[in-house]
Design a protein around this motif. Structure first.
Motif, short mmCIF file in Angstrom:
data_model
loop_
_atom_site.label_atom_id
_atom_site.label_comp_id
_atom_site.label_asym_id
_atom_site.label_seq_id
_atom_site.Cartn_x
_atom_site.Cartn_y
_atom_site.Cartn_z
N GLY A 1 0.83 -1.36 0.00
CA GLY A 1 -0.08 0.09 -0.12
C GLY A 1 0.88 1.30 0.02
O GLY A 1 0.47 2.31 -0.58
N GLU A 2 1.90 1.21 0.65
CA GLU A 2 3.01 2.52 0.80
C GLU A 2 3.64 2.58 -0.73
O GLU A 2 3.76 3.84 -0.93
CB GLU A 2 3.87 2.08 2.00
N ILE A 3 3.86 1.53 -1.35
CA ILE A 3 4.44 1.88 -2.59
C ILE A 3 3.47 2.37 -3.60
O ILE A 3 3.95 3.16 -4.28
CB ILE A 3 4.49 0.21 -3.20
N TYR A 4 2.23 2.04 -3.49
CA TYR A 4 1.21 2.69 -4.23
C TYR A 4 1.35 4.32 -3.91
O TYR A 4 1.32 4.91 -4.74
CB TYR A 4 -0.27 2.11 -3.68
N MET A 5 1.26 4.50 -2.37
CA MET A 5 1.36 5.77 -1.88
C MET A 5 2.56 6.58 -2.60
O MET A 5 2.47 7.82 -3.21
CB MET A 5 1.28 5.88 -0.52
N PHE B 1 2.80 10.01 -4.98
CA PHE B 1 3.76 11.03 -4.64
C PHE B 1 4.68 11.60 -5.68
O PHE B 1 4.93 12.75 -6.07
CB PHE B 1 4.41 10.80 -3.31
N THR B 2 5.55 10.30 -6.06
CA THR B 2 6.33 10.48 -7.21
C THR B 2 5.56 11.52 -8.33
O THR B 2 6.33 12.44 -9.04
CB THR B 2 7.21 9.40 -7.56
N ILE C 1 9.10 3.63 -12.37
CA ILE C 1 10.47 3.32 -12.04
C ILE C 1 10.95 3.43 -10.72
O ILE C 1 11.72 2.67 -10.03
CB ILE C 1 11.32 4.12 -12.96
N TRP C 2 10.46 4.56 -10.14
CA TRP C 2 10.79 4.98 -8.92
C TRP C 2 10.14 3.91 -7.84
O TRP C 2 10.79 3.33 -6.68
CB TRP C 2 10.11 6.41 -8.37
N ILE D 1 7.74 -5.86 -10.58
CA ILE D 1 6.45 -5.83 -11.36
C ILE D 1 5.34 -5.69 -10.47
O ILE D 1 4.38 -4.72 -10.80
CB ILE D 1 6.15 -7.24 -12.07
N GLY D 2 5.20 -6.19 -9.48
CA GLY D 2 4.16 -5.89 -8.32
C GLY D 2 4.28 -4.39 -7.92
O GLY D 2 3.09 -3.81 -7.99
N SER D 3 5.49 -3.86 -7.78
CA SER D 3 5.48 -2.40 -7.34
C SER D 3 5.05 -1.52 -8.55
O SER D 3 4.56 -0.58 -8.55
CB SER D 3 6.91 -2.03 -6.82
N ALA D 4 5.57 -1.90 -9.69
CA ALA D 4 5.33 -1.17 -11.03
C ALA D 4 3.73 -1.21 -11.20
O ALA D 4 3.15 0.20 -11.37
CB ALA D 4 5.87 -1.65 -12.10
N THR D 5 2.95 -2.26 -10.91
CA THR D 5 1.54 -2.17 -11.13
C THR D 5 0.85 -1.12 -9.86
O THR D 5 -0.23 -0.34 -10.20
CB THR D 5 0.95 -3.52 -10.93
#
Lengths: 377, 300
Positions: free
Chosen positions: B40-44, B48-49, B77-78, B203-207
């Motif tokens: 969830g934080e990756i999504y946030m 923000f990026t 990417i970030w 890949i998970g973080s990119a989605t």
């Protein structure tokens, strides 16, 4: 053997008497006044709490510059409750155990309510610049509690009168965020609407704060055919609901409370915020003390004051004035002085009634026009 | 009937939002059986990026489409680099430890990232620019479904299809499935397990970042806390659909979205969450592995 234990008892008694005497001595001497500032200083609602710290800093700087209170410099200590009741009890316990006798806070009604029991038991005088839940004063459970803001039923009264008399609305949807503050306000609004015979409540519901979107409740408002929405809650939910309504091409009037009368609401909802009504503390910006306080804030922090700054400023003034008049921080003397003394503050000349509500403080209706809240006369 | 359709489409959008985040949860769980609470934080952080990049590009005078593309790319990417780093720092050292240790590490990472953004950015809500284009031909239907909502639903379908293809038909996907089935055996057969796990996180973080950009742009605001509630709901969706299954995450998201939407529309929004979680409990009683989940024997 007997003799020996007797002499031990003497030593203990003398030590005991000595301890009692020194303690009493500490009570009579001038102890430094410490002002506790408690509220939401971080988290979602920090923008409501931080201005109070700044207000306290400014007032203390001024008072200390002219010699302090009762011949002592006033110190201040801040404690964060992140607006959560379960944290607020810890905050209160910590302040009370540190010997703080006067507290400016808390910011949110729920947190204030949770903390008041602890302050009550420790005879701490509490003054909130922003907690508006009616029960806090009207229940009579907290004789040491005061506030420099009018209670929620005052806001609900104004919202309903404005909707019915000024705008001529007859079908109102009342929505709230299920919180102490929002739901309390919504219940009053519902009751006032039902008591008046000119309008009806077509929808009364609570939404879950922080949900990803509110499209379903927006559709429900549309279906209820309401010509106005009265919302009890804070700006994050309000801006999502307003944006949802406007994006679905609904022009329904939106009336809310001082939880929404925050510039963050306009900043986030941008053009969708236009036309939204919100009640907020009466405009006292022409008051010379208000202008002076604003200037002090500008000079010290280089920015305009945030939410509840002037209420907090007035609150600190009233508290310190009461201590000075009472001559001590004893809670009975201080509460008595708060009820009898009048103080000139940025929000007007104020005193407090028996219940702890400020006399001379009230609400006005504001509307967003061209990206700013303007008082509706 | 129109009311029903409106609620159905509202639920579809909300479900797609959950699904877009749930996909990352379910992928990571499928490969290493870890509930990645920091997702969830990756999504946030993705959102923000995108906000920061979009603000800079707007100042520089780029046009709308290039802002959307560049901001989304930067966010992806970030966020992917965050996902990669988190796995290396917080999960890899614990791979041999009991599963509970990695779970606690994930919760810690989630709290750390939230507070990092709180301190590095702000606690306030920030306005998020509407990056998604408004289609003219959808304008007459805007009171039912906006362009942004259509884009979210389509993107979710697209991401789901792409992930399914990746897992079913590519070499990497084969390696992922092998790793999921038996990590030691995969290692013995020459699969670079570390790399496969890293790729899964990337890949998970990119989605999640794609979801962050689209959803924040749709809702119009963000703060450091948005990942938490979205993450909890997405996690619920992943469990509902059968954790570890890609189509299951999407179906779970939809079921959750519709339940909430119809519960609000026909009963009361006071009980929105009550209905959602009652449904979860009921489904898990009758199908403990979730709607599309495959029941597997627990690994030792």
């Amino acid at each position: 053997m007997v003799k020996k234990s007797m002499s031990k008892m003497w030593v203990a008694m003398i030590a005991g008497i000595f301890m009692v005497l020194t303690m009493a001595g500490a009570g009579f001497g001038a102890e430094p006044v410490v002002l506790g500032v408690a509220g939401a200083h971080s988290g979602d609602l920090a923008s409501y709490g931080i201005p109070s710290i700044k207000a306290a800093e400014l007032v203390l700087k001024k008072i200390n510059a002219r010699g302090g209170i009762l011949g002592e410099q006033v110190k201040m200590t801040t404690e964060d409750d992140v607006c959560k009741p379960e944290v607020a009890t810890n905050t209160a316990t910590k302040l009370a155990s540190e010997g703080v006798k006067i507290v400016l806070g808390h910011i949110c009604s729920g947190a204030t309510k949770a903390a008041l029991g602890i302050y009550n038991a420790s005879n701490v005088v509490v003054l909130s610049p922003s907690a508006t839940n009616p029960d806090l004063t009207q229940s009579g459970d907290y004789p040491n509690f005061f506030r420099t803001i009018a209670s929620d039923d005052a806001q609900a009264r104004l919202e309903v009168d404005f909707a019915i008399d000024k705008l001529g609305l007859s079908k109102l949807a009342v929505i709230h965020d299920k919180g102490d503050y929002g739901k309390g306000l919504a219940e009053f609004a519902k009751q006032f609407i039902e008591d008046s015979d000119e309008a009806e409540v077509v929808l009364y519901e609570g939404v879950t704060p922080g949900a990803v979107d509110y499209s379903a409740i927006v559709q429900k408002i549309k279906r209820s055919d309401a010509d106005g929405v009265i919302f009890g809650g804070y700006h994050p939910e309000a801006s999502k609901i307003v944006m949802g309504m406007r994006k679905k091409k609904m022009g329904t009037v939106f009336i809310s409370d001082d939880g929404v009368k925050d510039d963050t609401f306009i900043k986030v909802a941008k053009e969708y915020a236009e036309g939204v009504y919100a009640t907020g503390p009466r405009d006292t910006s022409k008051n010379p003390l208000h202008i002076a306080a604003e200037k002090e804030h500008q000079e010290a922090f280089g920015a305009d004051p945030g939410a509840f700054f002037y209420n907090a400023y007035a609150g600190v003034q009233a508290l310190l004035n009461a201590i000075e008049k009472a001559g001590s921080t004893d809670h009975e003397a201080v509460t008595k002085a708060l009820r009898s003394e009048w103080v000139e503050t940025p929000i007007g000349k104020i005193s407090f009634d028996e219940k702890g509500d400020a006399i001379g403080v009230g609400f006005s209706m504001y509307q967003v026009r061209n990206g700013a809240y303007i008082e509706v006369k | 009937m129109e009311y029903f359709i409106e609620l159905f489409l509202g639920g579809l959008t909300r479900g797609s939002i959950y699904a877009l985040i749930a996909l990352g949860y379910t992928m990571v769980y499928g490969i290493i059986e870890l509930i990645n609470f920091a997702h969830g934080e990756i999504y946030m952080i993705g959102a923000f990026t995108a906000l920061i990049v979009a603000s800079v590009l707007t100042l520089l005078g780029f046009n709308e489409l290039s802002i959307l593309v560049i901001a989304s790319l930067c966010a992806v990417i970030w966020a992917a680099s965050y996902g990669f780093t988190i796995e290396k720092l917080a999960y890899k050292p614990l791979r041999k430890a009991p599963r509970l240790s990695a779970l606690i590490s994930a919760i810690g990472m989630s709290i750390f990232l939230q507070n990092y953004v709180l301190l590095a950015q702000t606690s306030d809500f920030l306005p998020f620019p509407a990056l998604m284009p408004e289609f003219g031909f959808l304008e007459p239907y805007a009171h039912i479904m906006s362009s942004a909502e259509v884009i979210i639903v389509l993107t979710t379908a697209l991401v789901m299809a792409a992930l399914t293809f990746l897992i079913k038909f590519t070499r990497l996907g084969k390696a992922m499935r092998a790793t999921a089935q038996d990590r030691d055996m995969a290692l013995l057969s020459g699969v670079n397990v570390n790399r496969v796990i890293s790729f899964t996180f990337i890949i998970g973080s990119a989605t999640a970042a794609v979801g962050g950009v689209l959803i924040a742009s749709h809702i119009g605001m963000i703060n450091f806390y948005i990942g938490f509630i979205a993450g909890i709901k997405a996690f619920t969706a992943a469990v509902l659909g059968g954790i570890g299954s890609v189509p299951g995450a999407v179906l779970g998201g939809m079921v959750l979205g519709w339940t909430e939407s119809f519960a609000t529309g026909y009963v009361s929004s006071d009980y929105e969450d009550v209905f959602a979680f009652t449904l979860l409990v009921l489904i898990l009683i009758f199908r403990p592995e979730g709607i599309l989940g495959r029941s597997t024997t627990q690994k030792v």
